[in-house]
Write an enzyme that holds these catalytic residues in place. Structure first.
Site, PDB file in Angstrom:
ATOM      1  N   ASP A   1      24.572  -0.227  14.862  1.00 13.30           N
ATOM      2  CA  ASP A   1      24.267   1.058  15.489  1.00 13.30           C
ATOM      3  C   ASP A   1      22.753   1.212  15.531  1.00 13.30           C
ATOM      4  O   ASP A   1      22.059   1.046  14.503  1.00 13.30           O
ATOM      5  CB  ASP A   1      24.884   2.212  14.684  1.00 13.30           C
ATOM      6  CG  ASP A   1      24.688   3.550  15.371  1.00 13.30           C
ATOM      7  OD1 ASP A   1      25.561   3.914  16.187  1.00 13.30           O
ATOM      8  OD2 ASP A   1      23.656   4.212  15.105  1.00 13.30           O
ATOM      9  N   ILE A   2      22.208   1.515  16.719  1.00 19.41           N
ATOM     10  CA  ILE A   2      20.760   1.696  16.876  1.00 19.41           C
ATOM     11  C   ILE A   2      20.363   3.022  16.236  1.00 19.41           C
ATOM     12  O   ILE A   2      20.914   4.090  16.575  1.00 19.41           O
ATOM     13  CB  ILE A   2      20.368   1.668  18.365  1.00 19.41           C
ATOM     14  CG1 ILE A   2      20.788   0.331  18.995  1.00 19.41           C
ATOM     15  CG2 ILE A   2      18.865   1.886  18.530  1.00 19.41           C
ATOM     16  CD1 ILE A   2      20.560   0.264  20.484  1.00 19.41           C
TER      17      ILE A   2
ATOM     18  N   GLU B   1      25.612   3.732  21.533  1.00 18.56           N
ATOM     19  CA  GLU B   1      24.634   2.812  20.975  1.00 18.56           C
ATOM     20  C   GLU B   1      25.240   1.893  19.926  1.00 18.56           C
ATOM     21  O   GLU B   1      24.510   1.246  19.168  1.00 18.56           O
ATOM     22  CB  GLU B   1      23.464   3.596  20.367  1.00 18.56           C
ATOM     23  CG  GLU B   1      23.790   4.373  19.114  1.00 18.56           C
ATOM     24  CD  GLU B   1      24.332   5.784  19.401  1.00 18.56           C
ATOM     25  OE1 GLU B   1      24.257   6.628  18.515  1.00 18.56           O
ATOM     26  OE2 GLU B   1      24.823   6.028  20.533  1.00 18.56           O
TER      27      GLU B   1
END
Length: 715
Positions: free
Chosen positions: A588-589, A631
């Site tokens: 996950d960004i 994301e």
């Protein structure tokens, strides 16, 4: 009251039934044993010394003769599938025994009947197999050496006995060898005659225009069967026409001679009556009458001054011919053959008879034309039937490899070419690729060659068919694919452009070792198929693209969530079956919403693409990478333990952290949080693995982000 009928079932005794079945076989051998016993008892040493001995000898000779005659008749009447090995053995033993009976009724080992015995053995050698002949020879040797003892003959010198035995063996062997040699010669002559007859049929068929010179064999078995059937049909029709003409004109012989224009040969085709012995081979050379009829294209009537000495005589042996009439068989301005009739009587052919021959010649010509048209129609129908089948087979699949395979196999059924290849053009790379070829042993399949000085390049650039009927005879041989190609014995070459949607996407190359193989009809058929191949290949590519779009994320190019779930289920099942470990990673960004709010969504899209590229480049081919949503990214690492998965996750996390993103508002860094779950230690199903990896991911976020967490650590 109804009468009751007692039915008693009698079971047959198998041994008795077998005995009754064997009696007809054993009975002749019983007579043979009786004859042998009489011979060994010395009854026939001097049968004329008294009446009783003479009667016994005469009756025995008569019974033996009758039995041998019966067996001979049975052999003559036997059916092809009937095996008569036992009667053959009986015939051999009985004939040898009877012969020795006559020998010892005379002078014994000095008898003058021994040459007859030698001939008898030669006869038996001709009609018996080698094992049977060996058995008969052993029996004859046994009688030869035992009978003198039983007849009380004192043998001081065994030389005559060995000579007799040697002569029996010699006559049998020599006759057997000569017979086999004769049969082999006959078989050889028969094969030669058969080949000659088939060649003659083919030559006459070409002359009748049933074959077209240079036309390829199309569905060979169908064509050969059709040609032979038409040949015999035409000969039957010619026989009928000649028979009517012969009966009407009271001729000696009526004949049709057909002209081979290519070889300038006039040869006999049909004659009536069929038993006439006419000459074969070229009858045009040295025959002024035939030459005149061919040149002037008009009927010729000839009266022969000397019936036995004239150059118009087409009989093998000297034959009386007082008058001859020759009528050309015309096809427009061309002479296709000659119709001839001759007489032995001094009676010239009348104008009415000449008219009959002209009408017959016209009927023969129309018969030939009609048969040729029917045959061509049938041939075209057959070719277009295979064209339809090929088009259907090519169009019914959207798999590229299957289209290529079917294209080569189905076109082979239309024309038996020797080499075929499908070449695709890649303008961006400046090269061509041979995507399929037959046979594969040529070494071109899968090869690439640069665009430039080749015939394939010319066809693709010009979008134009190229054909050459005598390629190997060109003074300077052009390059078909590449200068290093190993193509030899190229008689005919056909290169067709592959056109689809107004573009030339490649070429279809066909080669035959035969000259003038690809005629105009085949060129047209193969061009239709080439276009069909091009359209099918383009459809396959479009289908592949749409299929790829259905399983991939349009922004990042990674697999989408739906396809990921399908593949994950398969991978988990396979790991369980082979008892292997598997790792699931959730990426996950960090602070992605702030990136969108600060730098804009276009920059956010660039960030997603950059992270996706890093993930894709970092994984093995056996691993699976997908965009899970927003994301979030998910990865499956096949056949790895926890330590290896953590090392890989840390490696990828550091790569992401090292990226320097650019924007109009300034450069910035990005980081990612990672959660890992392991199969089967953390979970045993795909849904549980995703859930555990997601929990580990959120643990990474709670603990400060930009880190890797394994589910085992938060249990």
């Amino acid at each position: 009251m109804k009468n009751k009928v007692n039915r008693r079932i009698v079971k047959k005794n198998p041994s008795r039934a077998d005995l009754r079945g064997r009696i007809p076989i054993l009975l002749p051998f019983a007579y043979l044993l009786l004859l042998l016993a009489l011979m060994l008892s010395g009854v026939f040493s001097d049968p004329w010394k008294n009446l009783s001995s003479g009667v016994v000898f005469a009756v025995t000779a008569l019974l033996s003769g009758l039995r041998l005659a019966y067996l001979t008749n049975r052999f003559a009447r036997r059916k092809p599938e009937e095996k008569l090995s036992i009667p053959a053995l009986e015939f051999g033993l009985l004939s040898i025994s009877t012969m020795y009976m006559f020998i010892y009724a005379g002078h014994g080992i000095e008898s003058s009947l021994y040459p007859v015995l030698y001939l008898l053995m030669a006869l038996l050698a001709a009609f018996n197999s080698p094992p049977m002949l060996a058995a008969l020879l052993l029996y004859a040797f046994a009688l030869e050496f035992s009978l003198p003892y039983f007849y009380g003959v004192v043998v001081d010198d065994y030389g005559p006995l060995f000579i007799h035995s040697g002569m029996l063996l010699l006559f049998s062997a020599v006759h057997n060898l000569l017979l086999r040699a004769y049969l082999q010669v006959q078989r050889s002559h028969t094969r030669v005659e058969l080949v000659r007859t088939l060649d003659k049929i083919e030559q006459e068929a070409r002359s009748f225009r049933l074959f077209k010179r240079g036309k390829p064999v199309t569905v060979e078995e169908h064509r050969r069967t059709q040609d032979v059937a038409t040949y015999f049909e035409l000969h039957s029709l010619l026989q009928d026409q000649l028979k009517v003409m012969w009966a009407t004109m009271h001729a000696n012989t009526c004949a049709v001679f057909w002209y081979d224009e290519e070889n300038n040969i006039l040869s006999l085709t049909e004659a009536y009556p069929a038993d006439r012995r006419l000459r074969e081979g070229d009858l045009l050379a040295g025959n002024s009458v035939f030459q005149g009829a061919m040149k002037q294209k008009v009927p010729v009537r000839v009266l022969c001054d000397d019936p036995k000495k004239n150059n118009t005589n087409y009989y093998r042996a000297p034959e009386r011919m007082y008058t001859l009439c020759v009528v050309p068989i015309l096809d427009g301005e061309k002479v296709r053959g000659l119709l001839c009739a001759d007489r032995r009587e001094e009676l010239e052919f009348s104008d009415a008879e000449l008219k009959v021959m002209e009408v017959t010649a016209g009927i023969i010509h129309k018969t030939m034309v009609n048969e040729s048209l029917l045959r061509d129609l049938d041939q075209s129908q057959n070719e277009y039937l295979h064209l339809a089948e090929s088009s259907k087979a090519i169009a019914k699949t959207l798999d590229r490899d299957e289209i290529l395979r079917v294209s080569l196999t189905t076109t082979q059924k239309i024309a038996a070419y020797d080499f075929g290849a499908i070449v695709m053009s890649h303008p961006a790379a400046g090269e061509f690729e041979v995507v399929a070829s037959w046979p594969k042993e040529m070494g071109l399949n899968g090869g690439c060659f640069a665009m430039g000085n080749s015939l394939v390049d010319w066809v693709v650039r010009k979008n134009q068919l190229l054909v050459n009927h005598d390629f190997d005879r060109l003074p300077k041989r052009p390059i078909i694919f590449t200068p290093g190609e190993k193509l030899r014995d190229v008689g005919s070459l056909l290169i067709l452009p592959l056109n689809s949607s107004g573009q030339t996407i490649g070429a279809f190359v066909l080669i035959s070792q035969k000259s003038r193989f690809f005629d105009e009809e085949l060129q047209r058929i193969f061009q239709i198929l080439a276009n069909q191949i091009a359209v099918s290949l383009e459809n396959a590519e479009i289908y592949k693209q749409k299929e790829q779009m259905a399983i991939t994320d349009s922004l990042t190019g990674l697999y989408n969530r739906r396809f990921f779930k399908e593949r994950m289920e398969e991978m988990v099942s396979r790991s369980g079956r082979y008892q292997k470990q598997l790792a699931v990673m959730m990426f996950d960004i960090d602070h992605f919403k702030n990136i969108n709010d600060t730098y804009g969504h276009p920059v956010g899209d660039v960030v997603l693409k950059r992270v996706a590229q890093i993930l894709q480049d970092s994984m093995r081919k056996i691993d699976l990478v997908a965009r899970y949503g927003g994301e979030e990214f998910v990865l499956i690492l096949d056949s790895v333990d926890e330590a290896a998965s953590v090392r890989k996750a840390e490696e990828v996390r550091e790569l992401i952290a090292g990226v320097n993103m650019e924007s109009t508002l300034g450069n910035f860094k990005i980081t990612a949080s990672v959660g890992i779950s392991m199969y089967p230690s953390d979970a045993s199903t795909d849904s549980e693995l995703i859930e555990k990896a997601d929990e580990a991911l959120y643990a990474s976020k709670r603990n400060g982000r930009d880190r890797v967490t394994v589910y085992r650590e938060i249990k």
